[in-house]
Write a protein that holds these residues in place. Structure first.
Motif, PDB file in Angstrom:
ATOM      1  N   GLY A 118      36.304  35.658  29.944  1.00 34.68           N
ATOM      2  CA  GLY A 118      37.575  36.118  29.393  1.00 34.68           C
ATOM      3  C   GLY A 118      38.069  37.348  30.116  1.00 34.68           C
ATOM      4  O   GLY A 118      39.270  37.471  30.417  1.00 34.68           O
ATOM      5  N   ARG A 119      37.173  38.260  30.396  1.00 37.64           N
ATOM      6  CA  ARG A 119      37.533  39.482  31.106  1.00 37.64           C
ATOM      7  C   ARG A 119      38.016  39.159  32.521  1.00 37.64           C
ATOM      8  O   ARG A 119      38.973  39.770  33.009  1.00 37.64           O
ATOM      9  CB  ARG A 119      36.324  40.427  31.158  1.00 37.64           C
ATOM     10  CG  ARG A 119      36.532  41.709  31.944  1.00 37.64           C
ATOM     11  CD  ARG A 119      37.636  42.556  31.381  1.00 37.64           C
ATOM     12  NE  ARG A 119      37.731  43.846  32.055  1.00 37.64           N
ATOM     13  CZ  ARG A 119      38.823  44.588  32.094  1.00 37.64           C
ATOM     14  NH1 ARG A 119      39.935  44.169  31.496  1.00 37.64           N
ATOM     15  NH2 ARG A 119      38.831  45.751  32.717  1.00 37.64           N
ATOM     16  N   LEU A 120      37.374  38.201  33.173  1.00 44.16           N
ATOM     17  CA  LEU A 120      37.786  37.797  34.508  1.00 44.16           C
ATOM     18  C   LEU A 120      39.231  37.303  34.487  1.00 44.16           C
ATOM     19  O   LEU A 120      40.029  37.618  35.386  1.00 44.16           O
ATOM     20  CB  LEU A 120      36.853  36.704  35.037  1.00 44.16           C
ATOM     21  CG  LEU A 120      37.159  36.139  36.424  1.00 44.16           C
ATOM     22  CD1 LEU A 120      37.168  37.232  37.479  1.00 44.16           C
ATOM     23  CD2 LEU A 120      36.142  35.048  36.786  1.00 44.16           C
ATOM     24  N   GLY A 121      39.563  36.544  33.448  1.00 45.86           N
ATOM     25  CA  GLY A 121      40.921  36.047  33.310  1.00 45.86           C
ATOM     26  C   GLY A 121      41.943  37.146  33.086  1.00 45.86           C
ATOM     27  O   GLY A 121      43.125  36.984  33.403  1.00 45.86           O
ATOM     28  N   GLU A 122      41.499  38.272  32.530  1.00 43.50           N
ATOM     29  CA  GLU A 122      42.388  39.414  32.333  1.00 43.50           C
ATOM     30  C   GLU A 122      42.596  40.196  33.628  1.00 43.50           C
ATOM     31  O   GLU A 122      43.667  40.765  33.850  1.00 43.50           O
ATOM     32  CB  GLU A 122      41.804  40.348  31.265  1.00 43.50           C
ATOM     33  CG  GLU A 122      41.715  39.731  29.875  1.00 43.50           C
ATOM     34  CD  GLU A 122      40.940  40.622  28.911  1.00 43.50           C
ATOM     35  OE1 GLU A 122      40.438  41.681  29.367  1.00 43.50           O
ATOM     36  OE2 GLU A 122      40.821  40.255  27.732  1.00 43.50           O
ATOM     37  N   LEU A 123      41.581  40.223  34.464  1.00 49.44           N
ATOM     38  CA  LEU A 123      41.629  41.026  35.681  1.00 49.44           C
ATOM     39  C   LEU A 123      42.374  40.339  36.824  1.00 49.44           C
ATOM     40  O   LEU A 123      42.920  41.003  37.703  1.00 49.44           O
ATOM     41  CB  LEU A 123      40.204  41.356  36.153  1.00 49.44           C
ATOM     42  CG  LEU A 123      39.402  42.302  35.263  1.00 49.44           C
ATOM     43  CD1 LEU A 123      37.951  42.345  35.728  1.00 49.44           C
ATOM     44  CD2 LEU A 123      40.014  43.703  35.296  1.00 49.44           C
TER      45      LEU A 123
END
Length: 330
Positions: free
Chosen positions: A22-27
């Motif tokens: 999920g964090r990767l998708g935000e970055l």
């Protein structure tokens, strides 16, 4: 910033937990459900836009042909250790692509594994367990050998690599003397690790445990030679969590089968099913488990995420790979 997972389809779910994905998708602008395993078969419009590749074990090699299809590529974030199987010379030659690695994160469990076995080796645990089993517990070994124990023992580390250095740092907490041999590390650098720089001959002859932490490059293959192994004192232990190619396997086999030395072998690609080493009780043979396993993979995933964050923010990567020394490093 458009990113792409260039790795086997099952790897993202192992390398990143749900929160990390999920964090990767935000970055970055990325489809975390899409992976590419063959650049030649990937859609041209996808490769033409990608700026950051996330790679790992089993990733396709980024060669000149692949690079030509990725004109906007500016970074390769490797979620594993060595990048040599993924990054071709063409990447380094282009000169404008940042390459990062999770080697530092992967060094943590290897150093932990090594520390555990170094301390067990000081107790001669393999030999004592073998004798205990053979005697079915009827013998007494308490205090029988004054050389047993880790108080004042000597540990020799071959290589002041990331892992070797971390092992040396761990050993500061124990009453042991640490010797390191490494042609690329200065005496001052090794002293800062709490160790003493020595030549290989002194390390092998003085150490109660010799642990290998050098990279697998042409100059190191076969570096653990018959002559150096012969310098090890009877009853001492050799630990290999690096690569089997660095060792004269035939010479090591002879020393171990004879019972003169003990060993912890976490890497052993050349052992056949009928190799006598499988039956030597003073040899621990494990299936390359020292490196990151299970939940430890998430530590490497976290390291990769931090690199992506830095790239997105225009910051300097934390662990860039220096292509100019790729011939002498992992």
């Amino acid at each position: 910033m458009k990113a792409l997972l260039a790795m086997p389809s099952e790897l993202p779910g192992r390398m990143f937990d749900a929160a990390q994905l999920g964090r990767l998708g935000e970055l970055a602008e990325i489809d975390t459900l899409r992976t590419v395993t063959d650049f030649s078969a990937a859609p041209g419009e996808v490769l033409a836009e990608v700026e950051v590749l996330l790679t790992g074990w089993g990733s396709p090699r980024v060669d000149a042909v692949a690079l030509a299809r990725m004109p906007r590529l500016r970074a390769i974030v490797h979620t594993a250790g060595t990048v040599r199987f993924v990054v071709s010379d063409a990447v380094w030659e282009r000169g404008d692509i940042v390459v990062t690695s999770a080697t530092e994160a992967n060094a943590v469990p290897v150093a932990e594994f090594t520390l555990a076995h170094v301390l067990l080796a000081g107790k001669r645990s393999l030999a004592q367990e073998s004798a205990h089993r053979r005697e079915r517990g009827t013998g007494s070994r308490l205090g029988a050998d004054p050389a047993l124990g880790n108080c004042g023992s000597v540990v020799g580390l071959i290589g002041a690599s990331r892992i070797g250095s971390l092992v040396a740092e761990h050993l500061r907490r124990f009453d042991v003397e640490v010797l390191i041999t490494d042609p690329y590390a200065s005496a001052e650098e090794i002293t800062a690790l709490g160790a003493t720089k020595v030549e290989p001959e002194e390390l092998y002859s003085r150490s109660d445990v010799v642990s290998l932490h050098a990279p697998d490059v042409p100059s190191t293959q076969g570096m653990v030679s018959r002559e150096l192994l012969a310098l090890m004192r009877d009853g001492t232990t050799f630990v290999n969590t690096a690569r089997p190619a660095l060792v004269d396997v035939d010479a090591l086999r002879e020393e171990l089968v004879s019972g003169r030395l003990s060993a912890v072998l976490d890497v052993h690609d050349d052992l056949s099913a009928d190799d006598p080493l499988w039956d030597v009780p003073t040899v621990s043979i494990t299936p390359h488990i020292a490196g990151s396993q299970g939940n430890e993979l998430h530590r490497m995933g976290a390291a990769a995420l931090e690199e992506v964050r830095r790239l997105a923010a225009g910051e300097t990567p934390r662990f860039p790979v220096d292509g100019s020394v790729r011939d002498v490093s992992a």
